[in-house]
Scaffold this active site. Structure first.
Site, short mmCIF file in Angstrom:
data_model
loop_
_atom_site.label_atom_id
_atom_site.label_comp_id
_atom_site.label_asym_id
_atom_site.label_seq_id
_atom_site.Cartn_x
_atom_site.Cartn_y
_atom_site.Cartn_z
N HIS A 93 -1.81 -0.25 -30.27
CA HIS A 93 -1.81 0.68 -31.69
C HIS A 93 -1.70 2.12 -31.54
O HIS A 93 -2.13 2.92 -32.25
CB HIS A 93 -3.07 0.30 -32.56
CG HIS A 93 -3.09 -1.14 -32.92
ND1 HIS A 93 -2.69 -1.54 -34.13
CD2 HIS A 93 -3.66 -2.31 -32.45
CE1 HIS A 93 -2.82 -2.94 -34.31
NE2 HIS A 93 -3.36 -3.39 -33.44
N ASN A 166 -4.64 -6.14 -39.82
CA ASN A 166 -3.16 -6.12 -39.59
C ASN A 166 -2.57 -6.66 -40.84
O ASN A 166 -3.07 -7.04 -41.81
CB ASN A 166 -2.76 -7.09 -38.47
CG ASN A 166 -3.08 -6.65 -37.03
OD1 ASN A 166 -3.16 -5.45 -36.79
ND2 ASN A 166 -3.00 -7.62 -36.02
N TYR A 380 -14.41 -2.15 -29.20
CA TYR A 380 -14.04 -1.09 -29.90
C TYR A 380 -14.72 0.17 -29.59
O TYR A 380 -14.22 1.24 -29.38
CB TYR A 380 -13.78 -1.25 -31.56
CG TYR A 380 -12.60 -2.13 -31.83
CD1 TYR A 380 -12.58 -3.35 -31.58
CD2 TYR A 380 -11.43 -1.73 -32.45
CE1 TYR A 380 -11.37 -4.05 -31.53
CE2 TYR A 380 -10.33 -2.37 -32.70
CZ TYR A 380 -10.36 -3.77 -32.31
OH TYR A 380 -9.30 -4.35 -32.60
FE1 HDE Z 1 -7.65 -4.51 -31.77
N1 HDE Z 1 -7.85 -2.99 -30.56
N2 HDE Z 1 -8.18 -5.74 -30.37
N3 HDE Z 1 -6.97 -6.18 -33.04
N4 HDE Z 1 -6.88 -3.36 -33.24
C1 HDE Z 1 -7.74 -1.64 -30.78
O1 HDE Z 1 -9.24 0.05 -30.20
C2 HDE Z 1 -8.88 -5.33 -29.38
C3 HDE Z 1 -7.23 -7.37 -32.76
C4 HDE Z 1 -6.47 -3.55 -34.31
O2 HDE Z 1 -5.49 2.48 -36.13
C5 HDE Z 1 -8.29 -0.59 -29.77
O3 HDE Z 1 -9.22 2.23 -31.35
C6 HDE Z 1 -9.39 -6.61 -28.54
C7 HDE Z 1 -6.80 -8.30 -33.92
C8 HDE Z 1 -6.04 -2.33 -35.06
O4 HDE Z 1 -7.16 3.05 -34.68
C9 HDE Z 1 -9.02 -1.96 -28.88
C10 HDE Z 1 -8.87 -7.51 -29.43
C11 HDE Z 1 -6.58 -7.32 -34.95
C12 HDE Z 1 -6.11 -1.29 -34.20
C13 HDE Z 1 -8.89 -2.90 -29.37
C14 HDE Z 1 -8.19 -7.04 -30.45
C15 HDE Z 1 -6.70 -5.93 -34.29
C16 HDE Z 1 -6.69 -1.90 -33.04
C17 HDE Z 1 -7.37 0.29 -29.09
C18 HDE Z 1 -8.86 -9.15 -29.28
C19 HDE Z 1 -6.27 -7.66 -36.07
C20 HDE Z 1 -5.83 0.12 -34.27
C21 HDE Z 1 -7.74 1.62 -29.64
C22 HDE Z 1 -10.34 -9.62 -29.13
C23 HDE Z 1 -7.31 -8.33 -37.01
C24 HDE Z 1 -6.89 0.84 -35.31
C25 HDE Z 1 -8.59 1.38 -30.34
C26 HDE Z 1 -6.55 2.27 -35.39
C27 HDE Z 1 -7.02 -1.13 -32.01
C28 HDE Z 1 -9.09 -3.98 -28.94
C29 HDE Z 1 -7.52 -8.13 -31.43
C30 HDE Z 1 -6.27 -5.02 -34.84
C31 HDE Z 1 -8.61 -1.57 -27.44
C32 HDE Z 1 -10.21 -6.63 -27.45
C33 HDE Z 1 -6.88 -9.70 -33.96
C34 HDE Z 1 -5.21 -2.45 -36.39
O5 HDE Z 1 -10.39 -1.37 -28.81
#
Ligand code: HDE
Length: 713
Positions: A93, A166, A380
């Protein structure tokens, strides 16, 4: 030049030497000449330590031509900061765009949740939203085929609540432990560092073809959901099941939905490819323009609430993030609206530094046991520490709660809010001086969900059906949308070089829908079809189509917020143009003028019209519908302009509504569509027909044209 010829660097602006508020902002050129750039009230340029700077154009040198002296603290102050301007981009993202707004509660939900935000009808809670793509780096283009992040921070009176969702309600994987593999496979391949911001490559499809649990998500990302027309025209989903807990400690499950009041809309893949070239910032510009012009996008927060009894009898496991609950089975209850009404002041400070965390929940909301959510809750905070450089990122204004904050956490990098006094621990016996105290009444309490079990690394059998909802999604689409999905799969897999990966994917498609598999196989010359993939459970054929899953069945009821491109040339009929302007204004549609030259053009009555885009920079892919308003005498020249021809050809091929006047006939001819004019092409014969045209545009596209084009021998 000798030292004697050196310009007098002691000279300062006319107001220098005065008090702070009357200092002039000055600039010295190489020759030492002095320009006064700003008015008398401009602030004095200083170093970060606050020392006024006399010369910001030249470093300190020994002699006229150097070398530069190490003691130049002003040079060092400036370059040091520049060298550290970037923070690590998000690992996923990375490319995103944010805006501020508010959430307004419709009614009290006290029976369901004691969350403070849901108690008082009409109350507004400040909000910040960041939309994003997942795979591309920070500088990638907006129209990648990708999931869009839809992350909402609600600054409630009882703490920040982040719904980090999402624009697609399911996810690729069921367990957090697979996330690094998924993302490694999706992003650029590690040896070559490309392709950027796209999944059309071997590594991604290799991983996916070996991960049957992804098949439902694959249907969504191969659908038009992955190429939205605007952030404003897409839904948002919390994805996981969460819990709402009321003041009696009673809990229900909930899924969060954001429904755009603007309706849903996407672009075609060919448009996406061209938009990425014409305007890589298409989505961020769109949001910025809409909000700046007062057309505030709005979503309703909808809740799907269900109890344990429903969870027990539902066909799938409600803790499995690769599954939805169809709206037909659990209707959505709108409980409030989110309005984005102001753009950021500073991209870095707000959009880049905002730190969303799934574990930011408030009393009255709780997590479920979804293993993907549990993994996210861990991840996060970790990522913010790395990205923002320390544990005090909640001191950054965009992340700071807007309610009182009192705790005993202290020190660390960049600590901005440092409590006074002696107490930095509790319990303490310092009475009123002793700092904050726990509050069992107001404080967060977890829902006391019963948890038992042996420690084991397993996947529940209730997570084993990977194809049934993939099929349900596919059969819920219109035939046009189904064709888009087949084309998307054909495109993506055609970029995969390894034959057995293509075959494995088609083998999965056979478990979803045989027609889809056959279409895609045809595009890849796969004959005979591979055997269907081995499946843990057979695909259910009894799940009914759900209309809510289709974009085309949930389009807008107006052309508000969309953009018309009017291609004009000198002498264009002013009456028609004025009628169009009036009709657009009445509908809330934006209008841009495209012409062979930038600046202004003269219309039939001699008035001057401001040109927004020179035709080479304003292709029709940037507009939702187009109007061809050539001037009688200038039409032949316009018709011979290749960019103008492409403007018309693309609008036609992308099945857009096209309005034209008779004078534009040479252009229709040179674009080769005169003989193919259909009901999606309207002759603007009278002033009234402009209004009719805008009304017709509410259907967004003339999809029948696509059918007619593909039926052509
Ligand atoms: Fe994320 N995800 N994600 N994700 N995600 C990040 O956090 C992560 C997942 C989502 O505009 C990171 O600040 C793991 C699902 C959004 O700043 C990080 C897993 C969904 C955003 C991270 C998931 C999301 C992130 C990267 C699996 C939809 C952007 C930078 C367990 C429900 C937020 C950050 C923004 C961002 C990890 C799965 C949505 C690395 C480990 C499922 C919208 O922490």
């Amino acid at each position: 030049m000798t030292d004697q010829e050196k310009p007098d660097l002691t000279e300062t602006g006319s107001n220098s030497g005065g008090s702070d508020d009357v200092e002039a902002h000055t600039e010295r050129g190489h020759g030492g000449e002095l320009h006064q750039l700003a008015g008398d009230r401009a602030a004095v340029l200083t170093t970060q330590q606050g020392g006024p700077v006399a010369d910001d154009q030249n470093s300190l040198k020994a002699g006229l031509r150097g070398p530069t002296l190490m003691e130049d603290h002003i040079l060092r102050d400036k370059i040091f900061h520049f060298d550290h301007e970037r923070i690590p981009e998000r690992v996923v993202h990375a490319r995103g765009f944010g805006a501020h707004g508010f959430f307004e509660t419709y009614e009290s939900l006290a029976d369901l949740s004691c969350a403070d935000i849901f108690q008082r009808p009409g109350e507004r809670t400040p909000a910040f939203v960041r939309f994003s793509t997942v795979a591309g780096n920070k500088g990638s283009f907006d129209l990648a085929r990708d999931v869009r992040g839809f992350a909402v921070k609600l600054y409630t009176r009882e703490g920040n609540w982040d719904i980090v969702g999402n624009n697609i309600p399911v996810f690729f994987i069921q367990d957090a432990i697979k996330f690094p593999d998924l993302i490694h496979a999706a992003k650029q391949e590690p040896d070559r560092g490309f392709p950027q911001a796209q999944t059309a490559h071997d590594n991604f499809w290799d991983f996916i073809s070996l991960t049957p649990e992804s098949m439902h998500m694959v249907m969504w990302i191969m659908s038009d959901r992955a190429i939205p027309r605007s952030f404003r025209f897409m839904e948002g989903f919390g994805v996981h099941s969460f819990r709402l807990v009321n003041s009696d400690g009673k809990a229900v499950f909930v899924k969060f939905h954001w429904k755009p009041k603007q309706g849903l809309q996407s672009v075609l893949w060919d448009e996406a490819l061209k938009i990425n070239g014409a305007d890589p910032d298409f989505h961020r510009r769109d949001l910025w323009d809409a909000i700046s012009q007062g057309d505030y996008p709005e979503w309703e927060l909808g809740l799907q609430v269900f109890d344990d009894e429903f969870a027990e009898r539902f066909e799938f496991d409600v803790l499995d993030a690769t599954k939805i609950i169809p709206e037909e089975q659990v209707p959505i209850r709108p409980v409030g609206r989110l309005v984005l009404d102001h753009v950021v002041d500073n991209f870095f400070a707000e959009t880049e530094q905002v730190a969303f965390c799934t574990q930011n929940i408030v009393k009255g909301v709780d997590h479920s046991e979804d293993p993907l959510l549990q993994g996210r809750n861990f991840s996060y905070l970790d990522t913010q520490l790395k990205r923002l450089g320390g544990p005090n990122f909640t001191h950054i204004p965009i992340n700071a709660p807007k309610c009182p904050v009192h705790h005993f956490q202290q020190d660390g990098h960049m600590a901005m809010h440092n409590p006074k006094g002696r107490a930095n621990y509790e319990p303490n016996s310092w009475g009123d001086e002793g700092g904050p105290r726990e509050c069992p009444m107001r404080g967060f309490t977890s829902y006391s969900a019963p948890v038992t079990g042996t420690k084991q690394r397993v996947r529940s059998e209730t997570f084993a059906d990977h194809y049934s909802q993939a099929r349900q999604f596919y059969i819920s689409q219109t035939s046009v949308e189904q064709q888009h999905m087949a084309n998307a799969l054909g495109f993506e897999l055609s970029k995969v070089n390894t034959g057995r990966i293509r075959e494995r994917m088609v083998a999965h498609l056979r478990n979803i829908d045989e027609t889809l598999a056959t279409r895609v196989a045809g595009m890849l010359s796969l004959d005979p079809l591979p055997e269907p993939a081995g499946a843990a459970l057979p695909t259910r054929q009894d799940l009914p189509p759900s209309d809510k899953l289709s974009i085309m069945k949930n389009g807008p009821d107006s052309f508000k917020g969309r953009k018309i491109g009017v291609l004009m040339s000198a002498g264009a009929d002013m009456g028609t143009f004025s009628a169009l302007q009036t009709a657009c204004k009445a509908e809330g549609t934006m209008l841009e003028v495209i012409a062979p030259a930038a600046g202004e053009i003269r219309t039939s009555d001699g008035s001057r019209v401001q040109v927004n885009q020179k035709v080479e920079g304003g292709p029709s892919v940037l507009y939702d519908a187009v109007v061809l308003l050539a001037g009688q005498d200038s039409a032949p020249e316009l018709a011979s302009n290749p960019a103008a021809q492409n403007f018309v050809k693309d609008a036609y091929d992308h099945q857009k509504f096209i309005a034209y006047i008779d004078a534009a006939t040479p252009l229709l001819d040179s674009a080769g569509i005169t003989m193919a004019l259909d009901q999606g092409c309207m002759n603007l014969a009278s002033g009234d027909s402009a209004g009719e045209f805008i009304k017709t545009c509410r259907q967004l596209r003339y999809w029948q044209r696509g059918q007619a084009m593909s039926d052509k021998p």
